[in-house]
Design an enzyme around this catalytic site. Sequence first.
Site, short mmCIF file in Angstrom:
data_model
loop_
_atom_site.label_atom_id
_atom_site.label_comp_id
_atom_site.label_asym_id
_atom_site.label_seq_id
_atom_site.Cartn_x
_atom_site.Cartn_y
_atom_site.Cartn_z
N HIS A 178 0.99 -1.19 0.11
CA HIS A 178 -0.07 -0.10 0.05
C HIS A 178 0.95 1.47 0.19
O HIS A 178 1.30 1.75 0.96
CB HIS A 178 -0.87 0.09 1.13
CG HIS A 178 -2.01 1.12 1.10
ND1 HIS A 178 -2.14 1.96 0.21
CD2 HIS A 178 -3.10 1.09 1.86
CE1 HIS A 178 -3.37 2.58 0.56
NE2 HIS A 178 -3.98 2.16 1.69
N TYR A 183 -0.41 7.34 3.03
CA TYR A 183 0.08 6.73 4.37
C TYR A 183 1.46 6.61 4.24
O TYR A 183 2.07 7.45 3.43
CB TYR A 183 -0.75 5.25 4.30
CG TYR A 183 -2.09 5.07 4.57
CD1 TYR A 183 -2.45 5.68 5.94
CD2 TYR A 183 -2.92 4.97 3.72
CE1 TYR A 183 -3.94 5.90 6.11
CE2 TYR A 183 -4.51 5.13 3.69
CZ TYR A 183 -4.82 5.58 4.88
OH TYR A 183 -6.08 5.77 5.14
N ASN A 238 -5.98 12.01 2.77
CA ASN A 238 -5.30 12.13 4.14
C ASN A 238 -4.09 13.28 3.89
O ASN A 238 -3.23 12.94 4.51
CB ASN A 238 -4.41 10.65 4.50
CG ASN A 238 -5.74 9.82 4.82
OD1 ASN A 238 -6.13 10.00 5.58
ND2 ASN A 238 -5.60 8.67 4.31
C1 8OZ Z 1 -11.06 4.35 4.24
C2 8OZ Z 1 -11.18 4.23 5.85
C3 8OZ Z 1 -9.84 3.97 6.38
C4 8OZ Z 1 -8.88 3.47 5.56
C5 8OZ Z 1 -7.12 3.82 2.31
C6 8OZ Z 1 -6.96 2.25 4.02
O1 8OZ Z 1 -7.84 4.81 1.84
C7 8OZ Z 1 -7.61 3.13 3.65
C8 8OZ Z 1 -8.82 3.66 4.37
C9 8OZ Z 1 -10.06 3.87 3.59
O2 8OZ Z 1 -6.39 3.15 1.64
#
Ligand code: 8OZ
Length: 373
Positions: A178, A183, A238
């Site tokens: 990922h 992230y 994010n």
């Molecule tokens: C939605 C809520 C929490 C995490 C991502 C792992 O956006 C997520 C995620 C999606 O990749």
Amino acid sequence: MSRLFEPFKMGDVELKNKIVMAPLTRNRSPGAAPNDMNIEYYRQRADAGLIITEATAITHQGQGYADVPGLYTPEAIAGWKKVTSAVHEKGGKIVVQLWHVGRISHTSLQPNGGKPVSSTSKAAKAKTYILKADGSGEFADTSEPRALTAEEIKGIVEDYRKASKAAIEAGFDGVEIHAANGYLIDQFLRSGINDRTDAYGGSIENRARFLFEVVDAITDAIGASRTGIRLSPVTPANDASDSDPQPLFTYVVEKLAAHQLSYIHVIEGATGGDRNFQQGDKPFDYDALRAAHHKAGGKAAWMVNNGYQRSTAIDAVDSGHADLVAFGKPFISNPDLVERLKSDAPLNQLNQEKLYGGGPEGYTDYPTLSKAS
Ligand code: 8OZ
């Protein structure tokens, strides 16, 4: 019939069609280990050509949301073994998405209540989902992180190596790294986040260094043919940003060519939103990205995602835009999505309220065509 419904050989793995279940966070694994309800959920969706599991933390430090699964305890490996067996029994294939959230976390989710870690010590303007003392969930601002030292980065690379071995032990057909959605790996890649002045910051090559150390460790441990990666070149998810994403991600896919990964999974646009979302002053050219990978000798299967429907997925595969198409929300509400797309049947509506956390409702209770009233 479109080639979307025909089999595909992805590395060493034979997929029965080109329809992929995208990774979907569902927050239904208390204790970070898959349970019987999770096994049933994946079993129901095993007609997908490939299932990519929900994002799965490689370590406790890699956790950023309540009740997401991990792959770092014997209980989690045992739970995932049952998931992979259930999917394989139905002739499906399944890879696990390896996740370290970096700064998208909260002290209450971290070992000893410590600060989350990142490329930077700046907090993200983002929310995470935590548990209150009474056991109910709530969204909270992410906590301020601390910037990792070069020595600690090496340790996290080893955590990825270990998790990839655990994935094979748990019976997965491979892993997806990922590297998307803001992230940890993306926190190194994107210039709007990474403010380092050492070998992991500044130039594109430096910002991509951590990603390639992770790729090296995992491919060394389990083989490139069992390793895929997910990228999101322009997503603002994010609090991620980069003023010039095209050269950054071109560098990444060109350099990945030397690794011959099983697949590259690209989120086109803003994750779960506008496909035409743009960062920098030009629209992102996804076909040029794929061409750059091929020109550099890369043969990874090209997987696309974000808002695809039956007609656009068929077009994507038949026109050569992509080898594989990943569907997210449609797979939540339609366990038999492949059958429905084949027969052009209507889709069940998604229960938005039940996306994150809770029990079987809005998780394992969506009807198939044969069971629809
Ligand atoms: C939605 C809520 C929490 C995490 C991502 C792992 O956006 C997520 C995620 C999606 O990749």
